[in-house]
Design an enzyme around this catalytic site. Sequence first.
Site, PDB file in Angstrom:
ATOM      1  N   HIS A  57     -25.597 -42.537  22.921  1.00  0.00           N
ATOM      2  CA  HIS A  57     -25.707 -43.213  23.920  1.00  0.00           C
ATOM      3  C   HIS A  57     -26.866 -44.254  24.131  1.00  0.00           C
ATOM      4  CE1 HIS A  57     -23.087 -40.022  25.649  1.00  0.00           C
ATOM      5  NE2 HIS A  57     -22.763 -40.634  26.485  1.00  0.00           N
ATOM      6  N   LYS A  79     -30.771 -43.299  28.634  1.00  0.00           N
ATOM      7  CA  LYS A  79     -30.018 -41.933  28.797  1.00  0.00           C
ATOM      8  C   LYS A  79     -31.337 -40.755  28.665  1.00  0.00           C
ATOM      9  CE  LYS A  79     -26.206 -38.932  28.453  1.00  0.00           C
ATOM     10  NZ  LYS A  79     -26.008 -38.669  29.934  1.00  0.00           N
TER      11      LYS A  79
HETATM   12  N1  LIG Z   1     -19.320 -38.425  34.481  1.00  0.00           N
HETATM   13  C1  LIG Z   1     -19.395 -39.670  33.833  1.00  0.00           C
HETATM   14  O1  LIG Z   1     -18.165 -40.241  33.810  1.00  0.00           O
HETATM   15  C2  LIG Z   1     -20.525 -40.609  33.854  1.00  0.00           C
HETATM   16  C3  LIG Z   1     -21.724 -39.975  34.104  1.00  0.00           C
HETATM   17  N2  LIG Z   1     -23.126 -40.540  34.003  1.00  0.00           N
HETATM   18  C4  LIG Z   1     -24.169 -40.021  34.535  1.00  0.00           C
HETATM   19  O2  LIG Z   1     -24.358 -40.491  35.962  1.00  0.00           O
HETATM   20  C5  LIG Z   1     -25.925 -40.381  36.128  1.00  0.00           C
HETATM   21  C6  LIG Z   1     -26.507 -41.754  36.327  1.00  0.00           C
HETATM   22  O3  LIG Z   1     -26.302 -42.654  35.164  1.00  0.00           O
HETATM   23  P1  LIG Z   1     -26.748 -44.267  35.241  1.00  0.00           P
HETATM   24  O4  LIG Z   1     -26.269 -44.809  36.288  1.00  0.00           O
HETATM   25  O5  LIG Z   1     -26.808 -44.665  33.891  1.00  0.00           O
HETATM   26  O6  LIG Z   1     -28.309 -44.070  35.641  1.00  0.00           O
HETATM   27  P2  LIG Z   1     -29.282 -44.846  36.556  1.00  0.00           P
HETATM   28  O7  LIG Z   1     -30.590 -44.333  36.383  1.00  0.00           O
HETATM   29  O8  LIG Z   1     -29.132 -46.322  36.119  1.00  0.00           O
HETATM   30  O9  LIG Z   1     -28.793 -44.628  38.102  1.00  0.00           O
HETATM   31  C7  LIG Z   1     -29.032 -43.604  38.876  1.00  0.00           C
HETATM   32  C8  LIG Z   1     -29.204 -44.118  40.268  1.00  0.00           C
HETATM   33  O10 LIG Z   1     -29.423 -43.123  41.287  1.00  0.00           O
HETATM   34  C9  LIG Z   1     -30.739 -43.283  42.146  1.00  0.00           C
HETATM   35  N3  LIG Z   1     -31.180 -41.965  42.709  1.00  0.00           N
HETATM   36  C10 LIG Z   1     -31.779 -41.105  41.914  1.00  0.00           C
HETATM   37  N4  LIG Z   1     -32.041 -40.224  43.094  1.00  0.00           N
HETATM   38  C11 LIG Z   1     -31.766 -40.501  43.889  1.00  0.00           C
HETATM   39  C12 LIG Z   1     -31.736 -40.088  45.522  1.00  0.00           C
HETATM   40  N5  LIG Z   1     -32.256 -38.885  45.594  1.00  0.00           N
HETATM   41  N6  LIG Z   1     -31.279 -40.727  46.298  1.00  0.00           N
HETATM   42  C13 LIG Z   1     -30.993 -41.997  46.035  1.00  0.00           C
HETATM   43  N7  LIG Z   1     -30.733 -42.408  44.846  1.00  0.00           N
HETATM   44  C14 LIG Z   1     -31.126 -41.535  44.046  1.00  0.00           C
HETATM   45  C15 LIG Z   1     -31.593 -43.996  41.043  1.00  0.00           C
HETATM   46  O11 LIG Z   1     -32.615 -44.415  41.639  1.00  0.00           O
HETATM   47  P3  LIG Z   1     -34.117 -44.428  40.846  1.00  0.00           P
HETATM   48  O12 LIG Z   1     -33.917 -45.558  39.803  1.00  0.00           O
HETATM   49  O13 LIG Z   1     -35.153 -44.928  41.878  1.00  0.00           O
HETATM   50  O14 LIG Z   1     -34.494 -43.007  40.461  1.00  0.00           O
HETATM   51  C16 LIG Z   1     -30.800 -44.994  40.201  1.00  0.00           C
HETATM   52  O15 LIG Z   1     -30.505 -46.049  41.074  1.00  0.00           O
HETATM   53  C17 LIG Z   1     -26.373 -39.695  34.689  1.00  0.00           C
HETATM   54  O16 LIG Z   1     -26.450 -38.333  35.113  1.00  0.00           O
HETATM   55  C18 LIG Z   1     -25.316 -39.960  33.853  1.00  0.00           C
HETATM   56  O17 LIG Z   1     -25.313 -39.326  32.765  1.00  0.00           O
HETATM   57  C19 LIG Z   1     -22.883 -41.901  33.694  1.00  0.00           C
HETATM   58  C20 LIG Z   1     -21.829 -42.494  33.464  1.00  0.00           C
HETATM   59  C21 LIG Z   1     -20.450 -41.842  33.401  1.00  0.00           C
HETATM   60  O1  LIG Z   2     -25.548 -41.358  30.648  1.00  0.00           O
HETATM   61  C1  LIG Z   2     -24.485 -42.071  30.326  1.00  0.00           C
HETATM   62  O2  LIG Z   2     -24.566 -43.547  30.204  1.00  0.00           O
HETATM   63  C2  LIG Z   2     -23.263 -41.468  30.344  1.00  0.00           C
HETATM   64  N1  LIG Z   2     -23.443 -40.273  30.869  1.00  0.00           N
HETATM   65  C3  LIG Z   2     -22.034 -39.329  30.597  1.00  0.00           C
HETATM   66  C4  LIG Z   2     -22.423 -38.016  29.794  1.00  0.00           C
HETATM   67  O3  LIG Z   2     -23.337 -37.635  29.773  1.00  0.00           O
HETATM   68  O4  LIG Z   2     -21.425 -37.706  28.873  1.00  0.00           O
HETATM   69  C5  LIG Z   2     -20.637 -39.968  30.509  1.00  0.00           C
HETATM   70  C6  LIG Z   2     -20.753 -41.275  29.620  1.00  0.00           C
HETATM   71  O5  LIG Z   2     -20.984 -40.818  28.298  1.00  0.00           O
HETATM   72  C7  LIG Z   2     -22.029 -42.379  30.057  1.00  0.00           C
END
Ligand SMILES: NC(=O)C1=CN([C@@H]2O[C@H](COP(=O)(O)OP(=O)(O)OC[C@H]3O[C@@H](n4cnc5c(N)ncnc54)[C@H](OP(=O)(O)O)[C@@H]3O)[C@@H](O)[C@H]2O)C=CC1
Ligand SMILES: O=C(O)C1=N[C@H](C(=O)O)C[C@H](O)C1
Length: 280
Positions: free
Chosen positions: A168, A172
């Site tokens: 990744h 991450k």
């Molecule tokens: N299941 C799936 O298919 C996928 C899962 N993911 C997962 O999703 C999660 C997020 O990934 P990603 O988008 O890359 O991460 P980012 O850090 O880009 O986004 C997370 C966002 O959530 C915000 N946030 C955190 N805490 C709070 C809160 N208490 N209230 C409101 N907003 C909050 C963060 O703000 P701040 O920056 O201020 O902390 C940030 O803007 C990870 O756990 C990732 O592994 C990602 C892609 C696919």
């Molecule tokens: O953090 C990410 O970006 C992603 N998180 C998920 C994971 O932990 O598997 C899904 C995807 O691979 C992207």
Amino acid sequence: MSGTPTNDLPVNEMGLVVVGAAGRMGQALIRAIHTIPGARVAGAIERAGSPHLGKDAGELAGIGTIGVVIGDDPLPAFARADGVLDFTSPAATVEFAGYAAQARIAHVVGTTGCSDDDNARITAAARHATIVKSGNMSLGVNLLAVLVEQAARALDADDFDIEILEMHHRHKVDAPSGTALLLGEAAAAGRGIDLDGNSVRSRDGHTGVRKTGSIGFATLRGGSVVGDHSVVLAGTGERITLAHHAEDRAIFARGAVKAALWARGRKPGLYSMRDVLGLA
Ligand SMILES: NC(=O)C1=CN([C@@H]2O[C@H](COP(=O)(O)OP(=O)(O)OC[C@H]3O[C@@H](n4cnc5c(N)ncnc54)[C@H](OP(=O)(O)O)[C@@H]3O)[C@@H](O)[C@H]2O)C=CC1
Ligand SMILES: O=C(O)C1=N[C@H](C(=O)O)C[C@H](O)C1
């Protein structure tokens, strides 16, 4: 028009709040909801003190103004919505699950890296909220998990070792990825074993020989990789590799919206993407 909270919307359109709306996935979710019939952006939330508060969620996501301003108060937003899309952090997700339960709405959780305690709290919230939680919301990975389970069942542990590799982007924060663990669970299910008691999360130094039947994980981080996963079944003289390469976060976002539409009106409980996709 989808995504604009005016009073002349079709009444059956599902209103979705995106929490973490300014994040990588938050922005992808805003874009996905905007293009998917039957869904609209009903709210956008970031944490108190975020520099993104007050911005239009559509502007931030690159689709122009949608009339939904990013706020920091989830409860009133949930009370006006039908569902929540949550790709934030484990602590935030536990909090949002409680609010979704209070509001009796659907909660789609993509957040990874949750501890056993976090998962227990999310499961408790699922007594009142309809929660769909998955380490990966894409169709491709969930189909891959079915194939991994079949392969692990077909190939004996004495003959084939299972290793899971993931790579990744450099931002991450959790490892192994939620997807790697999901694929590990699928492999363990195929073998009829418990993943926790049989996984090897890292190797360093004099490790000794590989334990028969264990499931190994290897983690790589770097650059802008959206998400690469490979499951290697390594035998003597031959190797099978089952792999998925995510090229665009839109695949996860579309899956999350599909999960929300599926969850609407369904009885409270904890569901997976395999349930949503009919692969269970
Ligand atoms: N299941 C799936 O298919 C996928 C899962 N993911 C997962 O999703 C999660 C997020 O990934 P990603 O988008 O890359 O991460 P980012 O850090 O880009 O986004 C997370 C966002 O959530 C915000 N946030 C955190 N805490 C709070 C809160 N208490 N209230 C409101 N907003 C909050 C963060 O703000 P701040 O920056 O201020 O902390 C940030 O803007 C990870 O756990 C990732 O592994 C990602 C892609 C696919
Ligand atoms: O953090 C990410 O970006 C992603 N998180 C998920 C994971 O932990 O598997 C899904 C995807 O691979 C992207």
